[in-house]
Write an enzyme that holds these catalytic residues in place. Sequence first.
Site, PDB file in Angstrom:
ATOM      1  N   HIS A  16       0.763  -1.123  -0.184  1.00 13.49           N
ATOM      2  CA  HIS A  16      -0.098   0.039   0.077  1.00 13.49           C
ATOM      3  C   HIS A  16       0.555   1.169  -0.040  1.00 13.49           C
ATOM      4  O   HIS A  16       0.707   2.029  -0.818  1.00 13.49           O
ATOM      5  CB  HIS A  16      -0.852   0.092   1.309  1.00 13.49           C
TER       6      HIS A  16
HETATM    7  C1  BDR Z   1      -3.241   1.411   5.140  1.00 12.57           C
HETATM    8  O1  BDR Z   1      -3.644   0.783   6.533  1.00 12.57           O
HETATM    9  C2  BDR Z   1      -2.172   0.424   7.024  1.00 12.57           C
HETATM   10  O2  BDR Z   1      -2.561  -0.797   7.783  1.00 12.57           O
HETATM   11  C3  BDR Z   1      -1.050   0.303   6.195  1.00 12.57           C
HETATM   12  O3  BDR Z   1       0.112   0.713   6.610  1.00 12.57           O
HETATM   13  C4  BDR Z   1      -1.686   1.457   5.098  1.00 12.57           C
HETATM   14  O4  BDR Z   1      -1.191   2.592   5.193  1.00 12.57           O
HETATM   15  C5  BDR Z   1      -3.766   0.372   4.104  1.00 12.57           C
HETATM   16  O5  BDR Z   1      -4.886   0.062   4.234  1.00 12.57           O
END
Ligand code: BDR
Length: 308
Positions: free
Chosen positions: A238
């Site tokens: 992500h």
């Molecule tokens: C986001 O949520 C967090 O757990 C990850 O680091 C990322 O920024 C993804 O939904």
Amino acid sequence: MSVTRLIIDTDPGVDDAIAILLALNSPELNVVAITAVAGNSPLSDTARNARRLVDLAGRADVVVAAGCAEPIGKTEYASGEVHGNDGLGDLEWDEPTTQLDPRHGVEVLRDLLLEAPTTIVAIGPLTNLAVLAQRYPEVIDHVEQLVVMGGASFEGNVTPAAEFNIWFDPEAAAIVFAQSWPITLMPLDLTHQAFLTDEDLATFRALGTEVGRRCADMLEPYATFHERWYNNRNVIMHDAMAVYELLRPDAIVKQGVVVHVETEGQHGRGATFIDRGFHYADSTVQVGVRVNNDEFRTLLHQRIANYN
Ligand code: BDR
Ligand code: CA
């Protein structure tokens, strides 16, 4: 080559860690500060994890500051399941030598923005940036670009409606999207196209470096989480997508949009409504829609391998 002056606002977080390590070893970026925020873990953990990562990268020049400990809105969240109890997969670490800057993270953001125009990568909940915008509206014009990982066009990952970073503090997200700074948004439907496999983890480990070993070690429990949650071990990158956008601005296909954040609703709190109407093509808000994972992985491998 022009170098982008950058602040990373983050809640590390295993995928934040990969994004940060990618940024800290990329000559296209001059990372001047990392501001921590509560999200994946409480602020005390995310701030310590940011210090660990700066140590690991050998970047004592980067300011690390702790920002907001609580979301603006009310959110109940028990951390641990996704990123481990400490937020970085529960490995052994020495006490970090990098010290926290005595200033609050929001003050660091303000001071550095007043010093020079700066780009911000926001890969955690948007609390620090919302407080910044409300307290110091005069710095908004000093933000060259704000690249946000958050939201979802189709389906959330905390609730069917909401992605974690927006769900954790929808009030903050609504404030951030109401400002005039140019935003590039990397939602789940984009970030799920970028992932690492066990093969990538093995490649990192085979580098024989501290950074390579730690990347593999942190990603291992994150892969196990993905297996439990999604039924496969592909580790979704992500947050690295927000950094990748700055390294290769043409790599991610984007389109102009308007974003509305839902702060109310029995089931919809934290949802992002992304309006892709053709008349928004030139909007100052752009959303990532498509990325080539092999090209991303190649660059990530190079940058991780370049650590001694
Ligand atoms: C986001 O949520 C967090 O757990 C990850 O680091 C990322 O920024 C993804 O939904
Ligand atoms: Ca994050």
